[in-house]
Design a protein around this motif. Structure first.
Motif, short mmCIF file in Angstrom:
data_model
loop_
_atom_site.label_atom_id
_atom_site.label_comp_id
_atom_site.label_asym_id
_atom_site.label_seq_id
_atom_site.Cartn_x
_atom_site.Cartn_y
_atom_site.Cartn_z
N ARG A 1 0.83 -1.21 0.00
CA ARG A 1 0.00 0.00 0.00
C ARG A 1 0.86 1.26 0.00
N ALA A 2 2.11 1.11 0.39
CA ALA A 2 3.06 2.22 0.37
C ALA A 2 4.47 1.65 0.27
N VAL A 3 5.39 2.48 -0.22
CA VAL A 3 6.79 2.08 -0.36
C VAL A 3 7.67 3.19 0.19
N ILE A 4 8.71 2.79 0.93
CA ILE A 4 9.77 3.71 1.34
C ILE A 4 11.04 3.29 0.62
N SER A 5 11.60 4.20 -0.15
CA SER A 5 12.87 3.93 -0.84
C SER A 5 14.01 4.49 0.01
N LEU B 1 -2.16 7.99 5.85
CA LEU B 1 -2.68 7.65 4.53
C LEU B 1 -3.43 6.32 4.55
N LEU B 2 -2.84 5.34 5.20
CA LEU B 2 -3.45 4.01 5.20
C LEU B 2 -4.67 3.89 6.09
N HIS B 3 -4.75 4.75 7.07
CA HIS B 3 -5.89 4.68 8.00
C HIS B 3 -7.02 5.64 7.63
N SER B 4 -6.79 6.45 6.59
CA SER B 4 -7.82 7.43 6.22
C SER B 4 -8.82 6.83 5.25
#
Length: 354
Positions: A123-127, A351-354
């Motif tokens: 659902r999200a990525v950290i580079s 973002l993921l909890h909204s």
């Protein structure tokens, strides 16, 4: 094989571990994919004599102070590797070593992360891949003609590899000064240090902690709309760590202007003079290692991805950590990695909890 998770962190060095610490505190499901076979990030590949700019107590990741190294005010790279390995284990961070990420792609509500272990739907990525794997070599006339050895900072290990040779060290930053000092103090290598402009040494009492404070103050001033103070760059380019100070004070660290070209076996200056050379060490910096993000088409000027803080402007599910001041003040340092990682984890949780 396809697996699902909330967040994939790409890179298991200091920035990736700091991200993992804060993602765990946010209660998110995540995995850290690291191309290196063992813990320690780029520190495990550094040259033998490298030491931190700061004492251990000012070189820590969030939650865990770096212990002092016996007999050393400024810990060496091996001590940092041990600290990062312990940090990873202490917080039981889910790091998969030897798992290289080749690409990140969009797929509707998810990002697809293609790795050696398979595809992850996140659902999200950290580079957090840093810069060490993308050394920069400048275009210099004759570089292709030179028959001696050419290597970058990433390939340098110790003076023992250059005994009785004439070595040209190129670069006026910390790496150039430290490697030139390392070779000069050995006494068995003839060293010429070449820089684009006269080297600017910081005051001897300035270390990494002071630089972090200066970088943070500059970021706050800019965010508040105040005049740019210049930050760390206004103070100088080279931290006078003990070996650099010793070589400088002994008269062994005097830079020459950058040469005009390379020949088959020498370098030539603008005035027509030559110096024979067996090897050239290019201490000329790095570029962000972002090739895995190419499918997202986010690159802006200078190869950077435009961001708001750590969040990519063109892809709100992507955050970037540890690439330099454009992803947080001093974010490429140990002490500077924590705050941007905390902010990124907080934004992702929102973002993921909204």
């Amino acid at each position: 094989m396809t697996q699902r998770t909330d967040v994939v962190v790409v890179g298991g060095g200091q920035a990736g571990l700091a991200a993992g610490y804060h993602l765990r505190r946010q209660g998110l499901d995540f995995v850290i994919l690291d191309a290196d076979a063992s813990p320690g990030g780029s520190w495990q590949h550094m040259w033998d004599s490298l030491h931190l700019f700061s004492p251990a107590e000012h070189s820590s990741l969030p939650g865990r102070l770096m212990p002092a190294q016996a007999g050393e005010t400024y810990p060496d790279a091996g001590h940092v590797v041990d600290y990062l390995a312990d940090y990873e284990k202490r917080y039981e961070l889910p790091v998969q070593h030897g798992d290289r990420v080749g690409a990140v792609r969009r797929d509707a509500a998810r990002l697809l992360v293609e790795a050696d272990s398979g595809t992850w739907r996140a659902r999200a990525v950290i580079s957090a891949t840093g810069t060490w794997t993308r050394p920069f070599l400048p275009t210099v006339p004759g570089r292709g003609l030179f028959t001696g050895r050419q290597l970058h900072t990433v390939n340098y290990r110790s003076p023992a590899d250059f005994a009785d040779q004439h070595v040209i060290v190129v670069g006026g930053g910390n790496s150039g000064a430290q490697i030139a000092a390392d070779l000069a103090l050995d006494g068995k290598v003839h060293v010429t240090w070449a820089t684009q402009r006269p080297p600017r040494f910081l005051s001897d009492d300035i270390d990494g902690r002071a630089l972090f404070d200066v970088a943070t103050a500059r970021r706050r001033a800019l965010d508040a709309g105040h005049t740019d103070t210049g930050g760390v760059a206004s103070l100088g380019d080279i931290v006078a760590v003990p070996p650099v100070r010793a070589a400088r004070n002994a008269g062994l660290l005097t830079a020459k202007p950058m040469f005009a070209q390379l020949t088959v076996s020498s370098v030539q200056w603008d005035d027509g003079s030559y110096a024979g050379a067996d090897a050239v060490i290019w201490c000329t910096g790095f570029r962000p290692a972002l090739s895995h993000l190419a499918p997202l088409h986010l690159r802006g000027p200078r190869g950077h991805i435009p961001t708001d803080g750590t969040r990519a402007l063109g892809e709100p599910r992507l955050h970037l950590l540890g690439y330099g001041d454009w992803t947080g003040p001093a974010s490429a340092t140990l002490i500077g990695a924590g705050r941007p990682a905390r902010d990124a984890a907080g934004e992702i949780a929102h973002l993921l909890h909204s």
